[in-house]
Design a protein around this motif. Structure first.
Motif, PDB file in Angstrom:
ATOM      1  N   TYR A   1     -35.326 -15.869 -14.382  1.00 14.36           N
ATOM      2  CA  TYR A   1     -33.920 -15.417 -14.371  1.00 14.36           C
ATOM      3  C   TYR A   1     -33.049 -16.136 -15.412  1.00 14.36           C
ATOM      4  O   TYR A   1     -31.886 -15.783 -15.578  1.00 14.36           O
ATOM      5  N   ASP A   2     -33.573 -17.136 -16.093  1.00  6.48           N
ATOM      6  CA  ASP A   2     -32.734 -17.920 -17.010  1.00  6.48           C
ATOM      7  C   ASP A   2     -32.376 -17.121 -18.259  1.00  6.48           C
ATOM      8  O   ASP A   2     -33.237 -16.528 -18.899  1.00  6.48           O
ATOM      9  N   ARG A   3     -31.100 -17.104 -18.608  1.00 10.37           N
ATOM     10  CA  ARG A   3     -30.571 -16.517 -19.844  1.00 10.37           C
ATOM     11  C   ARG A   3     -30.932 -15.036 -19.976  1.00 10.37           C
ATOM     12  O   ARG A   3     -31.419 -14.584 -21.011  1.00 10.37           O
ATOM     13  N   HIS A   4     -30.692 -14.310 -18.902  1.00 11.86           N
ATOM     14  CA  HIS A   4     -30.913 -12.869 -18.892  1.00 11.86           C
ATOM     15  C   HIS A   4     -29.607 -12.088 -19.047  1.00 11.86           C
ATOM     16  O   HIS A   4     -29.623 -10.862 -19.039  1.00 11.86           O
ATOM     17  N   PHE A   5     -28.492 -12.808 -19.168  1.00  8.08           N
ATOM     18  CA  PHE A   5     -27.194 -12.168 -19.380  1.00  8.08           C
ATOM     19  C   PHE A   5     -26.523 -12.798 -20.589  1.00  8.08           C
ATOM     20  O   PHE A   5     -26.748 -13.961 -20.900  1.00  8.08           O
ATOM     21  N   MET A   6     -25.697 -12.020 -21.267  1.00  7.38           N
ATOM     22  CA  MET A   6     -24.911 -12.570 -22.368  1.00  7.38           C
ATOM     23  C   MET A   6     -23.615 -11.776 -22.514  1.00  7.38           C
ATOM     24  O   MET A   6     -23.491 -10.650 -22.020  1.00  7.38           O
ATOM     25  N   LEU A   7     -22.651 -12.372 -23.196  1.00  7.07           N
ATOM     26  CA  LEU A   7     -21.360 -11.741 -23.440  1.00  7.07           C
ATOM     27  C   LEU A   7     -21.229 -11.347 -24.904  1.00  7.07           C
ATOM     28  O   LEU A   7     -21.700 -12.063 -25.800  1.00  7.07           O
ATOM     29  N   LEU A   8     -20.575 -10.202 -25.146  1.00  3.05           N
ATOM     30  CA  LEU A   8     -20.319  -9.727 -26.503  1.00  3.05           C
ATOM     31  C   LEU A   8     -18.853  -9.308 -26.604  1.00  3.05           C
ATOM     32  O   LEU A   8     -18.321  -8.659 -25.695  1.00  3.05           O
ATOM     33  N   LYS A   9     -18.223  -9.658 -27.689  1.00  4.82           N
ATOM     34  CA  LYS A   9     -16.830  -9.280 -27.907  1.00  4.82           C
ATOM     35  C   LYS A   9     -16.777  -7.898 -28.543  1.00  4.82           C
ATOM     36  O   LYS A   9     -17.545  -7.588 -29.461  1.00  4.82           O
ATOM     37  N   VAL A  10     -15.856  -7.061 -28.054  1.00  3.85           N
ATOM     38  CA  VAL A  10     -15.667  -5.713 -28.597  1.00  3.85           C
ATOM     39  C   VAL A  10     -14.740  -5.807 -29.798  1.00  3.85           C
ATOM     40  O   VAL A  10     -13.595  -6.254 -29.680  1.00  3.85           O
TER      41      VAL A  10
ATOM     42  N   GLY B   1      -8.752 -12.265 -22.271  1.00  3.40           N
ATOM     43  CA  GLY B   1      -7.564 -11.751 -22.948  1.00  3.40           C
ATOM     44  C   GLY B   1      -7.906 -10.792 -24.068  1.00  3.40           C
ATOM     45  O   GLY B   1      -7.045 -10.388 -24.840  1.00  3.40           O
ATOM     46  N   TYR B   2      -9.142 -10.386 -24.159  1.00  4.77           N
ATOM     47  CA  TYR B   2      -9.589  -9.383 -25.132  1.00  4.77           C
ATOM     48  C   TYR B   2     -10.828  -8.712 -24.545  1.00  4.77           C
ATOM     49  O   TYR B   2     -11.495  -9.264 -23.671  1.00  4.77           O
ATOM     50  N   PRO B   3     -11.152  -7.492 -25.003  1.00  3.12           N
ATOM     51  CA  PRO B   3     -12.268  -6.753 -24.378  1.00  3.12           C
ATOM     52  C   PRO B   3     -13.625  -7.364 -24.710  1.00  3.12           C
ATOM     53  O   PRO B   3     -13.910  -7.702 -25.859  1.00  3.12           O
ATOM     54  N   VAL B   4     -14.447  -7.515 -23.670  1.00  2.78           N
ATOM     55  CA  VAL B   4     -15.807  -8.015 -23.831  1.00  2.78           C
ATOM     56  C   VAL B   4     -16.757  -7.145 -23.024  1.00  2.78           C
ATOM     57  O   VAL B   4     -16.339  -6.390 -22.141  1.00  2.78           O
ATOM     58  N   VAL B   5     -18.025  -7.263 -23.323  1.00  3.36           N
ATOM     59  CA  VAL B   5     -19.077  -6.544 -22.606  1.00  3.36           C
ATOM     60  C   VAL B   5     -20.067  -7.571 -22.068  1.00  3.36           C
ATOM     61  O   VAL B   5     -20.474  -8.493 -22.790  1.00  3.36           O
ATOM     62  N   LEU B   6     -20.427  -7.421 -20.807  1.00  5.28           N
ATOM     63  CA  LEU B   6     -21.496  -8.229 -20.218  1.00  5.28           C
ATOM     64  C   LEU B   6     -22.795  -7.448 -20.347  1.00  5.28           C
ATOM     65  O   LEU B   6     -22.893  -6.316 -19.880  1.00  5.28           O
TER      66      LEU B   6
END
Length: 390
Positions: free
Chosen positions: A12-21, A124-129
């Motif tokens: 389960y380690d590092r299976h998610f990340m964030l990206l800025k739109v 404070g700005y759009p991101v995607v998980l």
């Protein structure tokens, strides 16, 4: 405090990340996604994570995110926010995304508005998980142990015959003997059934060739499917594991003013080893043997390269900004004596990238387990030249 070892990192380690739109500059309404990393988005440090493991097969488990906004004043209690995310979402219900980390591409999945909006409101700005799902990434360069000594099929098969260490390898001699018996039996049957010796001689090469082809196909199958392990990673930077030493962390703490200690989580390790006699002796470690006890067994971690450091060491986890004062200058302090890797001579080294030997997969590693340095070199490894110190 406990995790299951796999060749791609802790389960389960590092299976998610964030990206800025990022909106298009031409106002067309199209967008692109930018990978978010702590040195460029220090506000990410305000999010802390926890995990609840699945208790049943139908239980997905939970990833728990807690947001800690910086305190506006010393007298006002800090507000906290909490989000629960399924640890194993169903990819079929999500939209796929193309993701590239450090030139290594993979497919991820957009977790959708419910989670994206929660993060976006706090950034404070759009991101995607994004969720990795069943996918993985190629390990580029020479960090992966399999790239150190890539074996030919013949060499792999010969090693399997002389020193088998897997159950399937012990079957190879039986297959070879069976093929040889097959040739003899067919040749004898031809003569026994009344075929002239001349005809038998003309058919024997065909029988031999057919048997040899079958044997080669079987051996090649075992080679490609079982013998050649390919190291893969998740959303980790370069390797499944990052090992640091507490003794080395103490060395960094000693460089800070009295009363200040280096937060070891800023190094982003997933394995912390205590008991090293000297600071930074891990520069020379080639392998660690982890003894998890009689019930859980043991495994080996191959330490293949140095982790070179960036501005993330200077982030203040309380404010979500670059630190001020001495704690905001940790990278500069390490520049003085830790630029010890000629393959990355402008960056200081702290910690070692590691890969799990496939035979150790599935073992549970716990805080307090015994670790032994089972291989040690006399020279430091060079980033980009795997195992160059042996």
């Amino acid at each position: 405090t406990e995790g299951i070892l796999t060749t791609r990192g802790f389960r389960y380690d590092r299976h998610f990340m964030l990206l800025k739109v990022i909106p298009a500059e031409d106002g067309s309404g199209t967008t692109t996604l930018k990978n978010m990393h702590v040195p460029h988005f220090p506000e990410m440090a305000l999010f802390r994570t926890d995990i609840e493991y699945p208790e049943t097969e139908k239980d997905s488990g939970k990833l728990i995110i807690t947001y800690h906004p910086p305190a506006e004043s010393a007298t006002r209690p800090r507000e906290t926010n909490r989000l629960e995310i399924p640890l194993q979402p169903d990819p079929k219900a999500l939209n796929p995304l193309k993701i590239v980390m450090h030139q290594s591409p993979t497919t991820g999945y957009n977790m959708g508005a419910e989670y994206n909006n929660w993060f976006s409101a706090r950034f404070g700005y759009p991101v995607v998980l994004a969720y990795l799902g069943p996918h993985s990434r190629e390990v580029l360069g020479t960090l992966a142990p399999a790239k150190k000594d890539k074996k030919t099929p013949l060499r792999t098969i010969c090693e399997s015959l002389t020193s088998p260490d897997r159950k399937w390898e012990r079957v190879l001699p039986i297959l070879i003997v069976a093929s040889a018996i097959n040739i003899l039996l067919h040749g004898g049957a031809i003569i026994r059934d009344g075929i002239t010796p001349q005809t038998a001689r003309s058919l024997t090469p065909t029988i031999f060739t057919a048997s040899a082809v079958v044997l080669v196909l079987v051996l090649y199958y075992f080679y490609t499917v079982h013998a050649q392990h390919e190291d893969r990673i998740t959303f980790a930077d370069c390797a499944p594991y990052l090992v640091i030493s507490e003794t080395s962390v103490d060395n960094v703490s000693a460089r800070l003013p009295d009363g200040e200690e280096m937060d070891r989580t800023k190094f982003r390790p997933n394995i912390v080893v205590s008991g090293a006699g000297e600071a930074f002796e891990e520069d020379f470690w080639g392998a660690l043997t982890v003894n998890a006890g009689l019930e859980r067994g043991s495994s080996r971690l191959l330490l293949t390269g140095n982790c070179v450091r960036c501005q993330s060491l200077n982030v203040d986890y309380e404010t979500g900004k670059m630190g001020t004062g001495e704690s905001g200058a940790v990278l500069k302090k390490l520049m003085k004596d830790r630029r010890v890797d000629s393959g990355a001579k402008y960056s200081p080294v702290f910690g070692r990238y590691a890969f799990l030997e496939p035979k150790g997969e599935g073992i549970s590693l716990r805080v307090g387990d015994e670790v032994m340095v089972s291989e040690k070199g006399t020279k430091r490894s060079i980033f980009g030249e795997c195992f160059s110190f042996f």
